[in-house]
Design a protein around this motif. Sequence first.
Motif, short mmCIF file in Angstrom:
data_model
loop_
_atom_site.label_atom_id
_atom_site.label_comp_id
_atom_site.label_asym_id
_atom_site.label_seq_id
_atom_site.Cartn_x
_atom_site.Cartn_y
_atom_site.Cartn_z
N ASP A 8 -26.87 2.02 -29.70
CA ASP A 8 -26.73 0.59 -29.46
C ASP A 8 -28.12 0.02 -29.22
OD1 ASP A 8 -24.00 0.69 -29.74
OD2 ASP A 8 -23.61 0.89 -27.59
N PHE A 9 -28.49 -0.96 -30.05
CA PHE A 9 -29.87 -1.45 -30.01
C PHE A 9 -29.86 -2.97 -29.93
CE2 PHE A 9 -34.00 -2.67 -31.74
CZ PHE A 9 -34.85 -1.77 -31.10
N THR A 10 -30.80 -3.52 -29.16
CA THR A 10 -30.89 -4.97 -28.99
C THR A 10 -31.91 -5.57 -29.96
OG1 THR A 10 -30.34 -4.78 -26.64
CG2 THR A 10 -31.34 -6.85 -27.37
N ALA A 11 -31.43 -6.39 -30.88
CA ALA A 11 -32.32 -7.13 -31.78
C ALA A 11 -32.81 -8.37 -31.05
CB ALA A 11 -31.58 -7.52 -33.06
N LYS A 12 -34.11 -8.52 -30.96
CA LYS A 12 -34.70 -9.56 -30.11
C LYS A 12 -35.41 -10.64 -30.92
CE LYS A 12 -35.59 -6.33 -26.28
NZ LYS A 12 -36.63 -5.77 -25.39
N LEU A 13 -35.51 -11.80 -30.30
CA LEU A 13 -36.35 -12.86 -30.84
C LEU A 13 -37.81 -12.53 -30.56
CD1 LEU A 13 -34.56 -16.16 -29.73
CD2 LEU A 13 -34.81 -15.32 -32.07
N VAL A 14 -38.67 -12.79 -31.53
CA VAL A 14 -40.11 -12.77 -31.28
C VAL A 14 -40.45 -14.12 -30.68
CG1 VAL A 14 -42.39 -12.68 -32.32
CG2 VAL A 14 -40.58 -11.17 -33.15
N LEU A 15 -40.98 -14.12 -29.47
CA LEU A 15 -41.11 -15.36 -28.72
C LEU A 15 -42.43 -16.09 -28.95
CD1 LEU A 15 -39.52 -14.19 -25.36
CD2 LEU A 15 -38.44 -15.36 -27.30
N ASN A 16 -43.39 -15.46 -29.59
CA ASN A 16 -44.66 -16.15 -29.82
C ASN A 16 -45.36 -15.58 -31.05
OD1 ASN A 16 -45.13 -14.11 -27.26
ND2 ASN A 16 -46.70 -13.89 -28.84
N PRO A 17 -46.25 -16.35 -31.67
CA PRO A 17 -46.97 -15.86 -32.86
C PRO A 17 -47.92 -14.74 -32.49
CG PRO A 17 -47.89 -17.95 -32.14
CD PRO A 17 -46.67 -17.72 -31.30
#
Length: 533
Positions: free
Chosen positions: A199-208
Amino acid sequence: MKKIHFIISLFVLTTFIGCSSDDSSPIDLDGISAPTNVTALVTVTQDNTGNVTFIPKGEGVTQFRINYGDGTAESNYVSPGTTVPHVYKEGVYKAKIKAMAINGKTTEVDQDVTVSFRAPENLKVVITNDLSVSKKVNVTATADFALFYDVYFGETGKPEPVSANIGQSVSYVYKDAGIYSIRIVAKSAAIKTTEYKEDFTAKLVLNPSTSAPTPPNRTAANVISIYSSKYTNVAGTNFYPNWGQSGGYSEFDLNGDKILNYTNLNYQGIALADNVTVDVSGMDFIHLDVWTADLQKLETSLISKTNGERPVVKDLTANQWTSIDIPISAFTSQTNFKVADIFQLKLVGTPAGKNVFIDNVYFYKNVESLTVAAPTPVKAATDVISLFSDAYTNIPIATWRTDWSAATLEETSVAGNAVKKYSDLNFVGIEPVSTIDATGMTHFHVDVWSADFTEFRIKLVDFGANGVYNGGGDDKEHELAFTAPAKGTWVSLDIPLSNFTGLTTRGHIAQLIYSGNPSGTHTIYIDNVYFHK
């Protein structure tokens, strides 16, 4: 087999030429590079038969051929994406994928093929979030005796796996961030497979992770900058005025590069200092560089002190910098709007509540763009040795950018006239196929255009009679510098060869070198390069 190969190439070439919209345009086949990124997905059936399938792929490829590495005959030529079957005995092989471009240039890569009737063992899986792309997950699997693996990424409605050769990485971008059950199935030629689940959490990239594109060099009179390290900004600007907005503000520091960061954006103001306005009626565009992980649209409004505000909406591309250039006319074409006293900007995000990074906010006048062709040469063809000009027959040139050059070359055209464009120019070398005998010539000519150079230099190099640099004869570099040439217009340089101090023989000119300032950043266009009497 060679006959088959040439027939296929001729068919592809004929199709390529037939699809051209301009039959008079020359097709430089020699300039086409050999294929790149050549690989093949190699799979095997799980039934102890050794039935292996190759699916070759690559860039710039018209056809493939496969050497299986087991002593059997090579495959026939096949098109990209074609399935190529082969039966192996149990063992480890080194196949060779041979890719061919339309001009016959080839690239070969080795491909390990393991055919084992044992189930994969020691399966090891690494799953990571991509550092640059939101919701993108990268998976790499290794296992003894395995040839390839399938990845089921666990997103609803996406039941089909993504396959990769063992040891290679495979990626997937989810629609939404969240937790997903990822299943990896490692496969050999055996009936039995080996699996792993996580089970893996796909995350948002929060900054460039990279800075916005560097703006071009522009003269101060042609820019009104609000926020950019490239230009001089209007002083005293408030990037977070109290307009009752719900979001937050900070100045993000990316390795010393400062970037505006608005969080939970619904709307945001940018206000010039009290009693400060800017007249942008003489500008052509407003520019912004915008990075976001999840904001779909950005509305930009110019606000006049006397006649209200007008918005323009632009789409954004997630996980990369979007360079926005909005014509000032897109605002002034809206009813009764003037831009002589702009004192505020407003930014509105759709959907609301997202995160956005903004850099390089400025107005500019587009005088730096090249739209006019260089002057037409008037010299008689019999009095000219031409390297590059639509007006003459040109001698063969080995390269317009030597491998030791520090510049980017683009073959382009202006008003239907071919030109050479060099950007990020430090220096660039040009070499003819054969040395040039200019003993009967009196002048060297070139037309050059740039919006930002402060100096332009031309160097002629004569190799001497033996044709080897530093090998004897007049093997020296002879350079002339032209300071403060006119910007934004074609500059025609018609230079007496006698001005190149020390250029005595002129009989073995083997190189032409352009350079200038600001070194490594500016752009020039070149046309009508020739010697003449």
